[in-house]
Design an enzyme around this catalytic site. Structure first.
Site, PDB file in Angstrom:
ATOM      1  N   LYS A   1       0.804   4.254  -2.973  1.00 32.87           N
ATOM      2  CA  LYS A   1       0.511   5.659  -2.704  1.00 32.87           C
ATOM      3  C   LYS A   1       1.932   6.756  -2.529  1.00 32.87           C
ATOM      4  CE  LYS A   1      -3.761   5.064  -2.056  1.00 32.87           C
ATOM      5  NZ  LYS A   1      -4.838   5.397  -2.905  1.00 32.87           N
TER       6      LYS A   1
ATOM      7  N   TYR B   1       0.942  -1.313   0.008  1.00 32.07           N
ATOM      8  CA  TYR B   1      -0.022   0.112   0.044  1.00 32.07           C
ATOM      9  C   TYR B   1       0.964   1.273   0.085  1.00 32.07           C
ATOM     10  CZ  TYR B   1      -4.085   3.122   1.472  1.00 32.07           C
ATOM     11  OH  TYR B   1      -4.646   4.208   1.196  1.00 32.07           O
TER      12      TYR B   1
HETATM   13  N1  LIG Z   1      -9.975   4.125   4.405  1.00 30.19           N
HETATM   14  C1  LIG Z   1      -9.094   4.634   4.812  1.00 30.19           C
HETATM   15  O1  LIG Z   1      -8.361   4.334   5.833  1.00 30.19           O
HETATM   16  C2  LIG Z   1      -8.135   5.397   3.680  1.00 30.19           C
HETATM   17  C3  LIG Z   1      -6.934   6.104   4.228  1.00 30.19           C
HETATM   18  C4  LIG Z   1      -6.184   6.779   3.417  1.00 30.19           C
HETATM   19  C5  LIG Z   1      -6.535   6.876   2.001  1.00 30.19           C
HETATM   20  N2  LIG Z   1      -7.660   6.025   1.638  1.00 30.19           N
HETATM   21  C6  LIG Z   1      -7.878   5.993   0.261  1.00 30.19           C
HETATM   22  O2  LIG Z   1      -9.177   6.452  -0.137  1.00 30.19           O
HETATM   23  C7  LIG Z   1      -9.571   6.101  -1.264  1.00 30.19           C
HETATM   24  C8  LIG Z   1     -11.041   5.578  -1.046  1.00 30.19           C
HETATM   25  O3  LIG Z   1     -11.098   4.577  -0.035  1.00 30.19           O
HETATM   26  P1  LIG Z   1     -12.377   4.488   0.822  1.00 30.19           P
HETATM   27  O4  LIG Z   1     -11.936   4.541   2.297  1.00 30.19           O
HETATM   28  O5  LIG Z   1     -13.469   5.091   0.613  1.00 30.19           O
HETATM   29  O6  LIG Z   1     -12.587   2.833   0.834  1.00 30.19           O
HETATM   30  P2  LIG Z   1     -13.750   1.898   0.177  1.00 30.19           P
HETATM   31  O7  LIG Z   1     -15.094   2.168   1.038  1.00 30.19           O
HETATM   32  O8  LIG Z   1     -13.297   0.549   0.401  1.00 30.19           O
HETATM   33  O9  LIG Z   1     -13.994   2.331  -1.310  1.00 30.19           O
HETATM   34  C9  LIG Z   1     -13.108   1.824  -2.029  1.00 30.19           C
HETATM   35  C10 LIG Z   1     -14.026   2.034  -3.730  1.00 30.19           C
HETATM   36  O10 LIG Z   1     -12.934   1.446  -4.608  1.00 30.19           O
HETATM   37  C11 LIG Z   1     -13.674   0.703  -5.656  1.00 30.19           C
HETATM   38  N3  LIG Z   1     -12.701  -0.308  -6.050  1.00 30.19           N
HETATM   39  C12 LIG Z   1     -11.798  -1.050  -5.319  1.00 30.19           C
HETATM   40  N4  LIG Z   1     -11.182  -1.573  -6.304  1.00 30.19           N
HETATM   41  C13 LIG Z   1     -11.738  -1.501  -7.618  1.00 30.19           C
HETATM   42  C14 LIG Z   1     -11.689  -1.944  -8.924  1.00 30.19           C
HETATM   43  N5  LIG Z   1     -10.509  -2.921  -9.199  1.00 30.19           N
HETATM   44  N6  LIG Z   1     -12.166  -1.629  -9.972  1.00 30.19           N
HETATM   45  C15 LIG Z   1     -13.414  -0.577  -9.726  1.00 30.19           C
HETATM   46  N7  LIG Z   1     -13.376  -0.236  -8.476  1.00 30.19           N
HETATM   47  C16 LIG Z   1     -12.884  -0.757  -7.339  1.00 30.19           C
HETATM   48  C17 LIG Z   1     -14.766   0.040  -4.502  1.00 30.19           C
HETATM   49  O11 LIG Z   1     -15.863  -0.374  -5.428  1.00 30.19           O
HETATM   50  P3  LIG Z   1     -16.167  -2.006  -5.710  1.00 30.19           P
HETATM   51  O12 LIG Z   1     -15.639  -2.798  -4.680  1.00 30.19           O
HETATM   52  O13 LIG Z   1     -17.689  -1.873  -5.972  1.00 30.19           O
HETATM   53  O14 LIG Z   1     -15.501  -2.190  -7.177  1.00 30.19           O
HETATM   54  C18 LIG Z   1     -15.059   1.131  -3.515  1.00 30.19           C
HETATM   55  O15 LIG Z   1     -16.211   1.820  -4.346  1.00 30.19           O
HETATM   56  C19 LIG Z   1      -8.577   4.838  -1.592  1.00 30.19           C
HETATM   57  O16 LIG Z   1      -7.763   5.169  -2.818  1.00 30.19           O
HETATM   58  C20 LIG Z   1      -7.840   4.686  -0.456  1.00 30.19           C
HETATM   59  O17 LIG Z   1      -6.665   4.151  -0.562  1.00 30.19           O
HETATM   60  C21 LIG Z   1      -8.407   5.142   2.334  1.00 30.19           C
END
Ligand SMILES: NC(=O)c1ccc[n+]([C@@H]2O[C@H](COP(=O)([O-])OP(=O)(O)OC[C@H]3O[C@@H](n4cnc5c(N)ncnc54)[C@H](OP(=O)(O)O)[C@@H]3O)[C@@H](O)[C@H]2O)c1
Length: 271
Positions: free
Chosen positions: A170, A166
């Site tokens: 990033k 990860y």
């Molecule tokens: N949650 C945290 O703690 C955190 C912290 C820092 C940064 N982020 C970043 O924030 C962003 C959003 O994450 P989130 O926290 O909102 O997580 P989340 O609720 O798991 O959402 C992730 C989204 O990405 C989609 N996705 C994953 N793999 C995919 C693929 N191969 N093709 C199409 N869609 C895909 C999922 O949709 P489907 O499964 O329906 O395809 C879902 O809509 C990410 O880039 C993550 O790295 C998250």
């Protein structure tokens, strides 16, 4: 014609693409954009969740579904052609938000895990941006600012143990994002990097090739609606980079002040 870089971006009647809109940050950001009268092309693999999202928006006809995997060229082509129809060849905003994580020591992980995480978190945003570029340029040539927003992570500024895939993805996104910004700065295309820390989403339920007993050791978290609000604010203001949450800022800035001290604090101990 080149635009002043600081021109404010407005969602009103814009065409946006948000990848990973079926949950978490992407879901909330879509709702905010639609509430401000943007047409949003929402991308994810789970069709039913995207349909549900459209229903929760106050103007469902402004939500346009593309169901598919962001790593597949066909998904990208479908989204771009929809953007061409909606925006008459122009795209105002691309949000590269879809992302996945993985937890566990590098020494015990498969090569496949690194590939999967890099494909979704790094190569997909790069290729979506490459495809979007002429459309973003088209908007800039019409005298409006267009924006690429990459959702990074504080772990793209400071790496920690047990999240090597990860962190690598990033950090790669961060480096590419900064080059891109410098290349496009005089073209009327803004490039914004948003770096959240732990967010209360489905992220930790969808970890790649991860033992279910592995837990994230992060402290404190933001709701995705708060991250989405900060993201839209950063896009509108043309911010180049925002690091969210006090804990996230503390981690990143402490590392900038003294990397050796942070290395010592984060060093993994066997006890
Ligand atoms: N949650 C945290 O703690 C955190 C912290 C820092 C940064 N982020 C970043 O924030 C962003 C959003 O994450 P989130 O926290 O909102 O997580 P989340 O609720 O798991 O959402 C992730 C989204 O990405 C989609 N996705 C994953 N793999 C995919 C693929 N191969 N093709 C199409 N869609 C895909 C999922 O949709 P489907 O499964 O329906 O395809 C879902 O809509 C990410 O880039 C993550 O790295 C998250």
């Amino acid at each position: 014609m080149p635009l002043p870089f600081q021109q404010v971006w407005s969602p009103e009647d814009s065409v946006a693409i948000v990848t990973g809109a079926s949950s978490g940050i992407g879901w909330e950001l879509t709702r905010l954009l639609v509430a401000e009268r943007s047409h949003v092309i929402v991308v994810a693999r789970r069709r039913e969740r995207l349909l549900e999202l459209a229903e929760t928006c106050d103007q469902p006809d402004r939500v346009h579904l593309v169901v598919g995997d962001v790593t597949q060229a066909g998904t990208r082509d479908e989204a771009m052609s929809l953007a061409d129809d909606l925006g008459n060849g122009g795209l105002d905003l691309l949000v590269n938000n879809a992302g996945v994580g993985a937890i566990g020591p590098f020494a015990e992980a498969s090569a496949e895990r690194m590939r999967k995480v890099m494909e979704v978190n790094f190569f997909a945003p790069v290729e979506w941006t490459r495809a979007a570029m002429p459309r973003l340029r088209c908007v800039a040539e019409r005298g409006k600012r267009s924006v690429v927003c990459n959702i990074g992570s504080v772990l793209g500024h400071r790496a920690v143990p047990d999240k090597s895939e990860y962190c690598a993805s990033k950090f790669a996104l961060h480096g590419w994002n900064d080059s891109l910004r410098a290349e496009l700065i005089h073209d009327g295309i803004g490039v914004t990097l948003v770096s959240p820390s732990t967010t209360q989403s489905e992220f930790f339920d969808a970890l790649v090739d991860t033992d279910p007993n592995q837990k994230s050791k992060s402290i404190g978290s933001w709701p995705p609606s708060r991250v989405a609000t900060a993201t839209l604010d950063a896009i509108k203001r043309g911010r180049s980079e925002v690091i969210l949450s006090l804990g996230g800022k503390a981690l990143v800035y402490a590392d900038r002040v003294s990397p050796p001290v942070m290395n010592g604090i984060l060093a993994k101990r066997g006890d």
